[in-house]
Motif scaffolding. Structure first.
Motif, PDB file in Angstrom:
ATOM      1  N   ASP A  36       0.827  -1.202   0.000  1.00 25.33           N
ATOM      2  CA  ASP A  36       0.000   0.000   0.000  1.00 25.33           C
ATOM      3  C   ASP A  36       0.867   1.261   0.000  1.00 25.33           C
ATOM      4  OD1 ASP A  36      -2.645   1.192   0.104  1.00 25.33           O
ATOM      5  OD2 ASP A  36      -2.145   1.796   2.145  1.00 25.33           O
TER       6      ASP A  36
ATOM      7  N   ALA B  24       2.542   1.777  -3.320  1.00 24.02           N
ATOM      8  CA  ALA B  24       1.572   2.293  -4.289  1.00 24.02           C
ATOM      9  C   ALA B  24       1.342   3.797  -4.130  1.00 24.02           C
ATOM     10  CB  ALA B  24       0.254   1.541  -4.160  1.00 24.02           C
ATOM     11  N   THR B  25       1.559   4.320  -2.931  1.00 24.95           N
ATOM     12  CA  THR B  25       1.396   5.767  -2.729  1.00 24.95           C
ATOM     13  C   THR B  25       2.633   6.537  -3.145  1.00 24.95           C
ATOM     14  OG1 THR B  25       2.139   5.722  -0.421  1.00 24.95           O
ATOM     15  CG2 THR B  25      -0.225   5.438  -0.813  1.00 24.95           C
TER      16      THR B  25
ATOM     17  N   LEU C  98      -6.291   3.407  -4.833  1.00 24.40           N
ATOM     18  CA  LEU C  98      -5.598   4.678  -5.015  1.00 24.40           C
ATOM     19  C   LEU C  98      -6.566   5.758  -5.478  1.00 24.40           C
ATOM     20  CD1 LEU C  98      -2.360   3.509  -6.860  1.00 24.40           C
ATOM     21  CD2 LEU C  98      -2.590   4.194  -4.479  1.00 24.40           C
ATOM     22  N   ASP C  99      -6.641   6.853  -4.719  1.00 27.74           N
ATOM     23  CA  ASP C  99      -7.465   8.004  -5.100  1.00 27.74           C
ATOM     24  C   ASP C  99      -8.863   7.577  -5.540  1.00 27.74           C
ATOM     25  OD1 ASP C  99      -5.292   9.680  -4.576  1.00 27.74           O
ATOM     26  OD2 ASP C  99      -4.545   9.456  -6.613  1.00 27.74           O
TER      27      ASP C  99
END
Length: 97
Positions: free
Chosen positions: A21, A24-25, A74-75
């Motif tokens: 996670d 991924a950011t 994500l977003d």
């Protein structure tokens, strides 16, 4: 000639999922270490294990795998918010009555 990847389910630990996670950011290994309050070396080891388990070769491929597998959101992309179990039970109870 391309090699076919196996489609067996991948089992990642809770910590490994946290690392995925954070990758991924866009965080670096050092930033992940600081966020999780662990050493950078431990993060390096987690990432190596994750890449092996997911049969991915780099961070970009890992994030692609995580999105396709539903492991990260994500977003508000690739997100599925499920009702809490208590909400489901209440809704089922109302529909039965």
């Amino acid at each position: 000639m391309t090699q076919s990847k196996s489609h067996t389910p991948v089992s990642l630990s809770e910590r490994e999922l946290q690392v995925v996670d954070l990758i991924a950011t866009g965080l670096t290994n050092q930033e992940i270490a600081e966020q999780l309050e662990i050493s950078k070396r431990t993060v390096d080891n987690h990432i190596s294990n994750i890449l092996t388990k997911t049969e991915t070769e780099n961070r970009v491929a890992l994030v692609s795998w995580a999105l396709k597998s539903g492991k990260v959101c994500l977003d508000n992309f690739n997100c599925c918010i499920l009702p809490k179990p208590s909400q489901q039970a209440q809704e089922q109870q109302v529909s039965v009555e």
